[in-house]
Scaffold this motif. Structure first.
Motif, PDB file in Angstrom:
ATOM      1  N   LEU A  13       0.777  -1.130   0.067  1.00 50.39           N
ATOM      2  CA  LEU A  13       0.036   0.033  -0.075  1.00 50.39           C
ATOM      3  C   LEU A  13       0.988   1.205  -0.030  1.00 50.39           C
ATOM      4  CD1 LEU A  13      -2.786  -1.092   2.445  1.00 50.39           C
ATOM      5  CD2 LEU A  13      -2.804  -0.891   0.174  1.00 50.39           C
ATOM      6  N   ASN A  14       1.965   1.115   0.301  1.00 50.60           N
ATOM      7  CA  ASN A  14       2.775   2.388   0.635  1.00 50.60           C
ATOM      8  C   ASN A  14       4.189   2.216  -0.438  1.00 50.60           C
ATOM      9  OD1 ASN A  14       2.053   3.957   2.758  1.00 50.60           O
ATOM     10  ND2 ASN A  14       1.831   1.849   3.832  1.00 50.60           N
ATOM     11  N   ASP A  15       3.824   1.353  -1.549  1.00 50.16           N
ATOM     12  CA  ASP A  15       4.813   1.284  -2.784  1.00 50.16           C
ATOM     13  C   ASP A  15       6.211   0.997  -2.300  1.00 50.16           C
ATOM     14  OD1 ASP A  15       2.526   2.390  -3.985  1.00 50.16           O
ATOM     15  OD2 ASP A  15       3.250   4.479  -4.100  1.00 50.16           O
ATOM     16  N   VAL A  48       8.172   4.523   5.796  1.00 53.46           N
ATOM     17  CA  VAL A  48       6.853   4.872   6.046  1.00 53.46           C
ATOM     18  C   VAL A  48       6.246   3.473   6.729  1.00 53.46           C
ATOM     19  CG1 VAL A  48       4.410   5.037   5.126  1.00 53.46           C
ATOM     20  CG2 VAL A  48       6.294   6.204   4.094  1.00 53.46           C
ATOM     21  N   CYS A  49       6.724   2.403   6.450  1.00 57.16           N
ATOM     22  CA  CYS A  49       6.393   1.227   7.189  1.00 57.16           C
ATOM     23  C   CYS A  49       6.724   1.097   8.564  1.00 57.16           C
ATOM     24  CB  CYS A  49       6.528  -0.062   6.004  1.00 57.16           C
ATOM     25  SG  CYS A  49       5.285   0.156   4.738  1.00 57.16           S
ATOM     26  N   ARG A  50       8.005   1.795   8.776  1.00 55.72           N
ATOM     27  CA  ARG A  50       8.380   1.812  10.191  1.00 55.72           C
ATOM     28  C   ARG A  50       7.830   2.888  11.115  1.00 55.72           C
ATOM     29  NH1 ARG A  50      14.182  -1.152  11.122  1.00 55.72           N
ATOM     30  NH2 ARG A  50      13.978  -2.755   9.217  1.00 55.72           N
ATOM     31  N   ARG A  51       6.523   3.587  10.606  1.00 56.02           N
ATOM     32  CA  ARG A  51       6.316   4.574  11.401  1.00 56.02           C
ATOM     33  C   ARG A  51       5.486   4.150  12.878  1.00 56.02           C
ATOM     34  NH1 ARG A  51       2.952   2.670   7.673  1.00 56.02           N
ATOM     35  NH2 ARG A  51       0.640   2.322   8.042  1.00 56.02           N
ATOM     36  N   ALA A  52       5.328   2.958  12.876  1.00 54.65           N
ATOM     37  CA  ALA A  52       4.805   2.575  14.047  1.00 54.65           C
ATOM     38  C   ALA A  52       4.725   0.981  14.168  1.00 54.65           C
ATOM     39  CB  ALA A  52       3.364   3.015  14.438  1.00 54.65           C
ATOM     40  N   PRO A  53       4.641   0.378  15.198  1.00 56.52           N
ATOM     41  CA  PRO A  53       4.647  -0.985  15.297  1.00 56.52           C
ATOM     42  C   PRO A  53       3.199  -1.488  14.539  1.00 56.52           C
ATOM     43  CG  PRO A  53       4.845  -0.096  17.567  1.00 56.52           C
ATOM     44  CD  PRO A  53       4.745   0.917  16.725  1.00 56.52           C
ATOM     45  N   MET A  84      -0.866  -8.141  -4.631  1.00 55.18           N
ATOM     46  CA  MET A  84      -0.716  -6.819  -5.037  1.00 55.18           C
ATOM     47  C   MET A  84      -1.906  -6.654  -5.990  1.00 55.18           C
ATOM     48  SD  MET A  84       2.249  -5.294  -7.657  1.00 55.18           S
ATOM     49  CE  MET A  84       1.838  -6.445  -8.798  1.00 55.18           C
ATOM     50  N   ARG A  85      -2.225  -7.647  -6.706  1.00 54.08           N
ATOM     51  CA  ARG A  85      -3.255  -7.400  -7.794  1.00 54.08           C
ATOM     52  C   ARG A  85      -4.586  -7.393  -7.054  1.00 54.08           C
ATOM     53  NH1 ARG A  85      -0.188 -11.347 -10.252  1.00 54.08           N
ATOM     54  NH2 ARG A  85      -1.482 -13.140  -9.511  1.00 54.08           N
ATOM     55  N   TYR A  86      -4.931  -8.222  -5.805  1.00 51.94           N
ATOM     56  CA  TYR A  86      -5.969  -8.233  -5.059  1.00 51.94           C
ATOM     57  C   TYR A  86      -6.260  -6.663  -4.872  1.00 51.94           C
ATOM     58  CZ  TYR A  86      -9.577  -9.411  -1.600  1.00 51.94           C
ATOM     59  OH  TYR A  86     -10.781  -9.385  -1.084  1.00 51.94           O
ATOM     60  N   LEU A  87      -5.203  -6.127  -4.353  1.00 53.60           N
ATOM     61  CA  LEU A  87      -5.395  -4.582  -3.835  1.00 53.60           C
ATOM     62  C   LEU A  87      -5.462  -3.838  -4.950  1.00 53.60           C
ATOM     63  CD1 LEU A  87      -2.547  -4.727  -1.095  1.00 53.60           C
ATOM     64  CD2 LEU A  87      -5.065  -4.912  -0.851  1.00 53.60           C
ATOM     65  N   GLY A  88      -5.319  -4.094  -6.428  1.00 57.30           N
ATOM     66  CA  GLY A  88      -5.755  -3.427  -7.365  1.00 57.30           C
ATOM     67  C   GLY A  88      -4.529  -2.119  -7.566  1.00 57.30           C
ATOM     68  N   LYS A  89      -3.206  -2.909  -7.144  1.00 56.37           N
ATOM     69  CA  LYS A  89      -1.936  -2.100  -7.332  1.00 56.37           C
ATOM     70  C   LYS A  89      -1.156  -2.760  -8.379  1.00 56.37           C
ATOM     71  CE  LYS A  89      -0.253   0.475  -4.569  1.00 56.37           C
ATOM     72  NZ  LYS A  89       0.013   1.647  -4.046  1.00 56.37           N
ATOM     73  N   SER A  90      -0.224  -2.122  -8.996  1.00 63.72           N
ATOM     74  CA  SER A  90       0.503  -2.298  -9.980  1.00 63.72           C
ATOM     75  C   SER A  90       1.991  -1.845  -9.542  1.00 63.72           C
ATOM     76  CB  SER A  90       0.170  -2.087 -11.379  1.00 63.72           C
ATOM     77  OG  SER A  90       0.905  -2.480 -12.203  1.00 63.72           O
ATOM     78  N   ILE A 136      10.024  -5.473  -1.643  1.00 63.94           N
ATOM     79  CA  ILE A 136       9.079  -5.911  -0.720  1.00 63.94           C
ATOM     80  C   ILE A 136       9.380  -7.381  -0.273  1.00 63.94           C
ATOM     81  CG2 ILE A 136       6.561  -6.471  -0.330  1.00 63.94           C
ATOM     82  CD1 ILE A 136       5.974  -3.741  -2.032  1.00 63.94           C
ATOM     83  N   VAL A 137       9.661  -8.368  -1.286  1.00 63.63           N
ATOM     84  CA  VAL A 137       9.943  -9.711  -0.920  1.00 63.63           C
ATOM     85  C   VAL A 137      11.261  -9.752  -0.033  1.00 63.63           C
ATOM     86  CG1 VAL A 137      10.618 -11.870  -2.087  1.00 63.63           C
ATOM     87  CG2 VAL A 137       8.921 -10.424  -3.297  1.00 63.63           C
ATOM     88  N   GLU A 138      12.074  -8.701  -0.222  1.00 58.81           N
ATOM     89  CA  GLU A 138      13.338  -8.964   0.662  1.00 58.81           C
ATOM     90  C   GLU A 138      12.946  -8.296   1.933  1.00 58.81           C
ATOM     91  OE1 GLU A 138      16.211 -10.307   0.338  1.00 58.81           O
ATOM     92  OE2 GLU A 138      16.542  -9.649   2.145  1.00 58.81           O
ATOM     93  N   LEU A 139      12.275  -7.248   1.995  1.00 61.62           N
ATOM     94  CA  LEU A 139      11.618  -6.677   3.424  1.00 61.62           C
ATOM     95  C   LEU A 139      11.015  -7.603   4.298  1.00 61.62           C
ATOM     96  CD1 LEU A 139      11.209  -2.851   2.278  1.00 61.62           C
ATOM     97  CD2 LEU A 139      13.094  -3.863   3.911  1.00 61.62           C
TER      98      LEU A 139
END
Ligand code: A3P
Length: 309
Positions: A75-77, A82-87, A222-228, A237-240
Motif C-alpha cells: 500500500l505504501n509502494d 513509512v512502514c516503520r512509522r509505528a509497530p 498486489m493484484r487483489y489490492l488493485g495495485k501495480s 518488498i519480498v526482501e523486506l
C-alpha cells in the motif's frame, strides 16, 4: 507514537496484585475467546466497517504478521521508512483485542483512525462483524497447515503470558483437536472462510505457498489490492518481508510488547518461520492419532493444505 501507547498495547498486563494474568477463555457463540473479548463482545460485534477497510483474517499463528507487513509495504509502494512509522499492531489494529480497562482496545485504536484502514482479526467467519460483508470489504485470509499451526501456537502460548497456560506438549495436541484453544477450532476456522471465499471475494492464501514462492504470493496480493508496482519494488518488498528481515525489524518482531507480557526469552515471536517444523515435535503415534482425527474433521472439504513443501 508515545511509549505509553505501545506499552498499553500489550493488552495485558498487570491486574490486581501486579502479576501477569493468563486470561481465562469464555465461550462466545461456542467459540472460546479471552475473557476481555467475551465481556466486550457487544461493542466488538457492533463495529461498523467502512467499505474501504481491508480485513486480514487468520487463525492465530498462520502468518498474520507476515501478511500484514506485505500489505503495508504494497500500500505504501515499498517505502520502508513509512512502514516503520509505528509497530504493526498500531498500523493495523487488532479488531477484537480487548485489554483490561486501562489499556486501549482495538476498537479505541480504530476510532482514532480514518478509513481506509487495514484491520487484523482472528475471529472465525461467523463472528466477524456483519458490516465487513455487507460493505463488501476486501478480505485476505491466510491459512497454515494444521500441524505447523499447532506447533507455532504451542510456542506462542508458552511465551505470551496473557494466553491460557499451554501445559505440556502432549496435552496441548488434544486441546487443538477439540477446538479448546483461544479462537476455537482451527478446522472450523479454515473451512468457514473457505466456504465463503467466492461469495465474499475473500483472497484465500496459504502460508506454505508464501514460503514456496514469496514473490508469486506478493504479486497475488498486489493484484487483489488493485495495485501495480514495478519489478524492483516488488523485489524489495519480498526482501523486506523475508523471515530474516522481519525477525530483525522491531516494528514487526513484537519486541514492542514489553518483556513480562511477551517473554521472548521463552520462545521468540519470529521463531522459525518454516514449513514442516511439526516433524520435530510430533511422535509417530501423535501424528497417527492427529491424522486419523483430521480425516474425520476435514471430511468433504477440498482445501489444498500441504504439510511439507
Ligand atoms: P513459527 O512459530 O512457526 O516460527 P502470526 O503472525 O499469525 O502470529 O504467525 C506467526 C508465525 O509466522 C511464526 O511461525 C512466525 O515465525 C511466522 N512468520 C512471521 N513472519 C514470517 C516471515 N516473514 N516468513 C516466514 N514466517 C514468518
Amino acid at each position: 507514537m508515545s511509549d505509553k501507547r505501545v506499552v498499553a498495547l500489550s493488552g495485558s498486563i498487570q491486574e490486581a496484585g501486579g502479576s501477569i494474568i493468563r486470561f481465562p477463555l469464555i465461550s462466545v457463540q461456542g467459540v472460546p475467546l479471552r475473557n476481555h473479548i467475551a465481556t466486550n463482545w457487544d461493542s466488538i460485534s457492533a463495529f461498523e466497517a467502512h467499505p474501504s477497510d481491508l480485513l486480514i483474517a487468520t487463525y492465530p499463528k498462520a502468518g498474520t504478521t507476515w501478511t500484514q507487513e506485505i500489505v503495508d509495504l504494497l500500500l505504501n509502494d515499498g517505502d520502508q521508512e513509512v512502514c516503520r512509522r509505528a509497530p504493526i499492531a498500531v498500523r493495523m489494529p487488532f479488531l477484537e483485542h480487548f485489554s483490561p480497562p486501562h489499556c486501549p482496545s482495538g476498537l479505541e485504536l480504530l476510532k482514532g483512525m480514518p478509513p481506509p484502514r487495514v484491520i487484523k482479526t482472528h475471529l472465525p467467519f461467523q463472528l466477524v462483524p456483519q458490516g465487513f460483508w455487507k460493505n463488501k470489504c476486501k478480505t485476505i485470509y491466510v491459512a497454515r497447515n494444521a500441524k505447523d499451526n499447532l506447533v507455532s501456537y504451542f510456542h506462542f502460548d508458552r511465551m505470551n503470558q496473557t494466553q491460557p497456560e499451554p501445559g505440556p506438549w502432549d496435552s496441548y495436541i488434544p486441546k487443538f483437536m477439540e477446538g479448546k484453544l483461544a479462537w476455537g477450532s482451527w478446522y472450523d476456522h479454515v473451512k468457514g472462510y473457505w466456504k465463503e471465499r467466492e461469495k465474499n471475494n475473500i483472497l484465500y492464501l496459504f502460508y506454505e505457498d508464501m514460503k514456496e514462492n514469496p514473490r508469486r504470493e506478493v504479486e497475488r496480493i498486489m493484484r487483489y489490492l488493485g495495485k501495480s508496482l514495478p519489478d524492483d519494488v516488488i523485489s524489495r518488498i519480498v526482501e523486506l518481508t523475508s523471515f530474516k528481515a522481519m525477525k530483525e525489524n522491531p516494528m514487526v518482531n513484537y519486541t514492542f510488547i514489553p518483556m513480562p507480557v511477551f517473554d521472548q526469552s521463552i520462545s521468540p515471536f519470529m521463531r522459525k518461520g518454516e514449513v514442516g517444523d511439526w516433524n520435530n515435535h510430533f511422535t509417530q503415534e501423535q501424528s497417527r492419532v492427529f491424522d486419523e482425527d483430521y480425516e474425520i474433521q476435514m471430511k468433504g472439504s477440498n482445501i489444498p493444505f500441504r504439510i511439507n513443501i
